[in-house]
Design a protein around this motif. Structure first.
Motif, PDB file in Angstrom:
ATOM      1  N   ARG A  70       0.681  -1.193   0.212  1.00  0.00           N
ATOM      2  CA  ARG A  70       0.132   0.128  -0.322  1.00  0.00           C
ATOM      3  C   ARG A  70       1.025   1.250   0.621  1.00  0.00           C
ATOM      4  O   ARG A  70       1.916   1.927   0.549  1.00  0.00           O
ATOM      5  N   SER A  71       0.788   1.665  -1.163  1.00  0.00           N
ATOM      6  CA  SER A  71       1.392   3.329  -0.765  1.00  0.00           C
ATOM      7  C   SER A  71       0.494   4.519   0.276  1.00  0.00           C
ATOM      8  O   SER A  71      -0.389   4.625  -0.534  1.00  0.00           O
ATOM      9  N   LEU A  72       1.224   4.675   1.335  1.00  0.00           N
ATOM     10  CA  LEU A  72       0.206   5.686   2.386  1.00  0.00           C
ATOM     11  C   LEU A  72       0.469   6.333   1.303  1.00  0.00           C
ATOM     12  O   LEU A  72      -0.549   7.617   2.147  1.00  0.00           O
ATOM     13  N   ASN A  73       1.151   7.369   0.992  1.00  0.00           N
ATOM     14  CA  ASN A  73       1.163   8.513   0.360  1.00  0.00           C
ATOM     15  C   ASN A  73       2.627   8.331  -1.188  1.00  0.00           C
ATOM     16  O   ASN A  73       3.285   7.437  -0.938  1.00  0.00           O
ATOM     17  N   GLU A  74       3.179   9.946  -0.878  1.00  0.00           N
ATOM     18  CA  GLU A  74       4.649   9.865  -2.530  1.00  0.00           C
ATOM     19  C   GLU A  74       5.438   9.124  -1.872  1.00  0.00           C
ATOM     20  O   GLU A  74       6.085   8.535  -2.417  1.00  0.00           O
ATOM     21  N   ALA A  75       5.339   9.177  -0.317  1.00  0.00           N
ATOM     22  CA  ALA A  75       7.024   8.667   0.466  1.00  0.00           C
ATOM     23  C   ALA A  75       6.936   7.497   1.147  1.00  0.00           C
ATOM     24  O   ALA A  75       7.851   6.919   1.134  1.00  0.00           O
ATOM     25  N   LEU A  76       6.135   7.235   1.651  1.00  0.00           N
ATOM     26  CA  LEU A  76       5.396   6.463   2.131  1.00  0.00           C
ATOM     27  C   LEU A  76       4.739   5.010   1.679  1.00  0.00           C
ATOM     28  O   LEU A  76       3.893   5.513   1.701  1.00  0.00           O
ATOM     29  N   THR A  77       5.550   3.687   2.066  1.00  0.00           N
ATOM     30  CA  THR A  77       5.026   2.090   1.159  1.00  0.00           C
ATOM     31  C   THR A  77       5.154   1.756   2.243  1.00  0.00           C
ATOM     32  O   THR A  77       6.207   1.287   2.934  1.00  0.00           O
ATOM     33  N   LEU A  78       4.008   1.198   2.493  1.00  0.00           N
ATOM     34  CA  LEU A  78       3.863  -0.447   3.515  1.00  0.00           C
ATOM     35  C   LEU A  78       3.435  -1.572   2.835  1.00  0.00           C
ATOM     36  O   LEU A  78       2.885  -1.729   1.556  1.00  0.00           O
ATOM     37  N   ASN A  79       4.315  -2.934   3.420  1.00  0.00           N
ATOM     38  CA  ASN A  79       4.985  -4.114   2.734  1.00  0.00           C
ATOM     39  C   ASN A  79       4.577  -5.249   3.551  1.00  0.00           C
ATOM     40  O   ASN A  79       4.722  -5.690   4.187  1.00  0.00           O
ATOM     41  N   PHE A  86       6.157 -24.954   6.678  1.00  0.00           N
ATOM     42  CA  PHE A  86       7.431 -23.543   7.235  1.00  0.00           C
ATOM     43  C   PHE A  86       6.523 -22.153   6.953  1.00  0.00           C
ATOM     44  O   PHE A  86       5.752 -22.454   6.525  1.00  0.00           O
ATOM     45  N   TYR A  87       6.190 -21.548   7.934  1.00  0.00           N
ATOM     46  CA  TYR A  87       5.324 -20.937   8.317  1.00  0.00           C
ATOM     47  C   TYR A  87       6.674 -19.402   8.454  1.00  0.00           C
ATOM     48  O   TYR A  87       6.859 -19.195   9.584  1.00  0.00           O
ATOM     49  N   ALA A  88       5.939 -18.372   7.550  1.00  0.00           N
ATOM     50  CA  ALA A  88       6.899 -16.695   7.803  1.00  0.00           C
ATOM     51  C   ALA A  88       5.847 -15.815   7.281  1.00  0.00           C
ATOM     52  O   ALA A  88       4.971 -15.881   6.269  1.00  0.00           O
ATOM     53  N   ALA A  89       5.751 -14.357   7.748  1.00  0.00           N
ATOM     54  CA  ALA A  89       5.084 -13.427   7.842  1.00  0.00           C
ATOM     55  C   ALA A  89       5.905 -12.410   8.596  1.00  0.00           C
ATOM     56  O   ALA A  89       7.187 -12.253   9.154  1.00  0.00           O
ATOM     57  N   ASN A  90       6.076 -10.928   7.409  1.00  0.00           N
ATOM     58  CA  ASN A  90       6.734 -10.354   8.061  1.00  0.00           C
ATOM     59  C   ASN A  90       6.217  -8.382   7.107  1.00  0.00           C
ATOM     60  O   ASN A  90       5.273  -8.545   6.739  1.00  0.00           O
ATOM     61  N   LEU A  91       6.772  -7.674   8.008  1.00  0.00           N
ATOM     62  CA  LEU A  91       5.810  -6.309   7.586  1.00  0.00           C
ATOM     63  C   LEU A  91       7.307  -5.455   7.292  1.00  0.00           C
ATOM     64  O   LEU A  91       8.695  -5.558   8.446  1.00  0.00           O
ATOM     65  N   ASN A  92       6.997  -4.428   6.776  1.00  0.00           N
ATOM     66  CA  ASN A  92       7.683  -3.591   6.031  1.00  0.00           C
ATOM     67  C   ASN A  92       7.108  -1.741   6.012  1.00  0.00           C
ATOM     68  O   ASN A  92       7.201  -2.380   5.505  1.00  0.00           O
ATOM     69  N   LEU A  93       7.656  -1.340   6.625  1.00  0.00           N
ATOM     70  CA  LEU A  93       7.713   0.201   6.638  1.00  0.00           C
ATOM     71  C   LEU A  93       8.756   1.044   6.288  1.00  0.00           C
ATOM     72  O   LEU A  93       9.403   0.374   6.486  1.00  0.00           O
ATOM     73  N   GLU A  94       9.194   1.706   4.780  1.00  0.00           N
ATOM     74  CA  GLU A  94       9.728   2.279   4.080  1.00  0.00           C
ATOM     75  C   GLU A  94       9.427   3.435   4.030  1.00  0.00           C
ATOM     76  O   GLU A  94       8.100   4.164   3.296  1.00  0.00           O
ATOM     77  N   TYR A  95       9.579   4.533   4.061  1.00  0.00           N
ATOM     78  CA  TYR A  95       9.771   5.629   4.164  1.00  0.00           C
ATOM     79  C   TYR A  95      10.931   6.615   3.465  1.00  0.00           C
ATOM     80  O   TYR A  95      12.701   6.162   3.101  1.00  0.00           O
ATOM     81  N   ASN A 115      14.659  12.652  -1.096  1.00  0.00           N
ATOM     82  CA  ASN A 115      15.611  12.492  -1.977  1.00  0.00           C
ATOM     83  C   ASN A 115      17.267  12.366  -1.531  1.00  0.00           C
ATOM     84  O   ASN A 115      17.636  12.057  -2.022  1.00  0.00           O
ATOM     85  N   THR A 116      16.974  12.461  -0.329  1.00  0.00           N
ATOM     86  CA  THR A 116      17.871  12.239   0.705  1.00  0.00           C
ATOM     87  C   THR A 116      18.535  11.095   0.810  1.00  0.00           C
ATOM     88  O   THR A 116      18.918  10.541   2.027  1.00  0.00           O
ATOM     89  N   LEU A 117      16.571  10.512   2.327  1.00  0.00           N
ATOM     90  CA  LEU A 117      17.054   9.687   3.202  1.00  0.00           C
ATOM     91  C   LEU A 117      16.015   8.962   2.733  1.00  0.00           C
ATOM     92  O   LEU A 117      14.562   8.816   2.171  1.00  0.00           O
ATOM     93  N   GLN A 118      16.396   7.590   3.265  1.00  0.00           N
ATOM     94  CA  GLN A 118      15.911   6.467   2.931  1.00  0.00           C
ATOM     95  C   GLN A 118      15.658   5.314   4.369  1.00  0.00           C
ATOM     96  O   GLN A 118      16.580   5.509   5.107  1.00  0.00           O
ATOM     97  N   PHE A 119      14.466   5.138   5.079  1.00  0.00           N
ATOM     98  CA  PHE A 119      14.188   4.654   6.434  1.00  0.00           C
ATOM     99  C   PHE A 119      13.369   3.435   6.321  1.00  0.00           C
ATOM    100  O   PHE A 119      12.071   3.671   5.502  1.00  0.00           O
ATOM    101  N   VAL A 120      14.620   2.420   6.824  1.00  0.00           N
ATOM    102  CA  VAL A 120      13.165   0.847   6.720  1.00  0.00           C
ATOM    103  C   VAL A 120      13.186   0.454   7.976  1.00  0.00           C
ATOM    104  O   VAL A 120      13.940   0.525   8.408  1.00  0.00           O
ATOM    105  N   PHE A 121      11.774   0.358   8.159  1.00  0.00           N
ATOM    106  CA  PHE A 121      11.948  -0.522   9.619  1.00  0.00           C
ATOM    107  C   PHE A 121      10.875  -2.531   9.296  1.00  0.00           C
ATOM    108  O   PHE A 121      10.182  -1.639   8.595  1.00  0.00           O
ATOM    109  N   GLY A 122      11.407  -3.314   9.693  1.00  0.00           N
ATOM    110  CA  GLY A 122      10.684  -4.612   9.212  1.00  0.00           C
ATOM    111  C   GLY A 122      10.902  -5.320   9.993  1.00  0.00           C
ATOM    112  O   GLY A 122      11.541  -5.197  11.249  1.00  0.00           O
ATOM    113  N   GLY A 123      10.163  -5.968  10.519  1.00  0.00           N
ATOM    114  CA  GLY A 123      10.030  -6.927  10.879  1.00  0.00           C
ATOM    115  C   GLY A 123       9.409  -8.771  10.263  1.00  0.00           C
ATOM    116  O   GLY A 123       9.237  -8.433   9.366  1.00  0.00           O
ATOM    117  N   MET A 124      10.353  -9.655  10.966  1.00  0.00           N
ATOM    118  CA  MET A 124       9.703 -10.967  10.666  1.00  0.00           C
ATOM    119  C   MET A 124       9.228 -12.546  11.826  1.00  0.00           C
ATOM    120  O   MET A 124      10.496 -12.316  12.535  1.00  0.00           O
TER     121      MET A 124
END
Length: 417
Positions: free
Chosen positions: A286-295, A346-355, A358-367
């Motif tokens: 889901r593209s939450l806005n122009e800079a933030l994406t949820l996966n 084998f079961y696996a699930a993950n969540l990633n939130l990416e901002y 132009n100059t910054l990339q921040f990623v938070f993730g978990g599995m």
């Protein structure tokens, strides 16, 4: 390989917002991949390069010319059992992800490529990271990591049939079909069948695979489901041989060899390895806005298989059995056929939130992942058998593994680009 033939057709009509949709698809792997601004050693292998390598070979064979990679193949054709190392480190310390979700078996920590044949033809790209690399899901990545991305949706309907013929009676056939994108929905599928006798004696292999993907996409979100099926039946070729025997016959393979009472050499015909695997993946981006994406991603892997060997002069005590008396003769040893089997989930699930700007990339993730593997061994045949039950089970055990992790990454560009 000697020849390849095929046909294809497709529309070329443009589809609105395709670039935006492809960006959403790429979000499934962005959290675990390095970019051109990442301070690490990596190589991207893209679709065109994968296509030039040819059919009927496994992914390690395709990576053999990459820096720091050493590849080995058992049957001499690049199909069947293949392995690779990165910087001298074996496969149990190489993390493999497919669409950002772990592919390594949690017990052995390896990927057995023979179980998912012809996977490369269903990939958009491969990223090979040497060394520890980026934060990743699954097993440790001391040697390196391999990030696989399956093919993006194709905007137009298509069909393709191809056959490749090569040495040692190698024949690979593939059929792919796709609906194209219609009102945001699509479905694509690819089936492959590979057969070869291999170079070594008993190096035969019969592998089948299916890759199917379907989903819905618009400019702000994507829901996608992938299914990967793999089936393999291969002759056992991993026992090795000393040079003196190979100098007499370069195709020599000791697997399945035994002698009768007259000292004549025989080979057991069913000295084979067999495995079936099902991989089901689901993604919501889901593209939450122009800079933030949820996966969000989910993976379920189901596997089952066995390998069978002829073993000579084995002690009954090795199988928890007592000596056998037949016609007044007592035997403490016997030739046996042993089968080692396994079944796992084998079961696996993950969540990633990416901002990203132009100059910054921040990623938070978990599995989070959970694995359960069952192992058991049976004896389908025992040469000296008086009172042992048919298909006697001589061991059974179970392995369970749970893993949870979280990570964050920041890339900041200092100065002008």
């Amino acid at each position: 390989m000697l020849c390849c033939a095929g046909f294809a057709f497709a529309d070329s009509a443009p589809v609105d917002s395709v670039s935006k949709q492809l960006t959403l698809e790429s979000a499934t792997v962005s959290a675990t991949r390095a970019s051109d601004k990442s301070p690490m050693s990596y190589t991207n292998v893209l679709t065109k390069e994968l296509a030039t390598t040819g059919a009927a070979v496994q992914i390690p064979f395709m990576l053999q010319l990459q820096p720091s990679v050493v590849m080995t193949t058992e049957n001499g054709t690049g199909s069947g059992n293949t392995y690779f190392r990165i910087r001298g480190v074996d496969a149990s310390r190489i993390s493999v992800n497919i669409n950002g979700l772990p592919l390594n078996n949690p017990e052995s920590q390896e990927v057995f490529w023979v179980n998912i044949p012809e996977l490369s033809a269903s990939l958009k790209s491969i990223q090979l990271q040497r060394g520890v690399g980026t934060s990743t899901n699954g097993t440790s990545a001391l040697g390196g990591s391999l990030n696989l991305e399956t093919q993006n949706l194709q905007a137009t309907h298509h069909a393709d049939l191809s056959t490749t013929i090569g040495s040692y009676n190698t024949v690979s056939s593939t059929l792919s079909l796709g609906s194209g994108l219609h009102k945001g929905f699509w479905i694509d599928a690819r089936y492959a069948d590979l057969r070869t006798d291999g170079f070594l004696r008993n190096g035969k292999s019969h592998q089948r695979s299916l890759f199917a993907t379907t989903g819905y996409i618009d400019n702000k979100q994507m829901l996608k489901v992938n299914y990967i099926y793999g089936e393999e039946h291969t002759g056992i070729t991993w026992e090795g041989s000393d040079m003196s025997l190979l100098e007499k016959d370069w195709r020599y393979n000791p697997s399945g060899i035994y002698y009768d009472e007259m000292g004549n050499i025989h080979y057991y015909d069913n000295e084979t390895d067999n495995y079936f695997s099902h991989i089901l993946q689901a993604f919501y981006v889901r593209s939450l806005n122009e800079a933030l994406t949820l996966n969000l991603g989910f993976n379920y892997t189901n596997g089952a298989g066995y390998y069978e060997n002829y073993k000579t002069d084995r002690k009954f005590t090795n199988f928890g059995l007592g000596s056998q008396t037949i016609n007044s003769t007592t035997y403490s040893r016997s030739d046996v056929i042993q089968r080692k089997e396994m079944a796992n989930d084998f079961y696996a699930a993950n969540l990633n939130l990416e901002y990203t700007n132009n100059t910054l990339q921040f990623v938070f993730g978990g599995m989070y992942s959970f694995y359960e593997g069952n192992h058991f061994g049976t004896l389908p045949w025992i040469k000296y058998n008086n009172d042992i039950a048919e298909d006697y089970e001589w061991y059974r055990n179970q392995g369970k593994k749970t893993d949870a992790n979280a990570f964050s990454k920041i890339n900041y560009l200092v100065g002008n680009q």
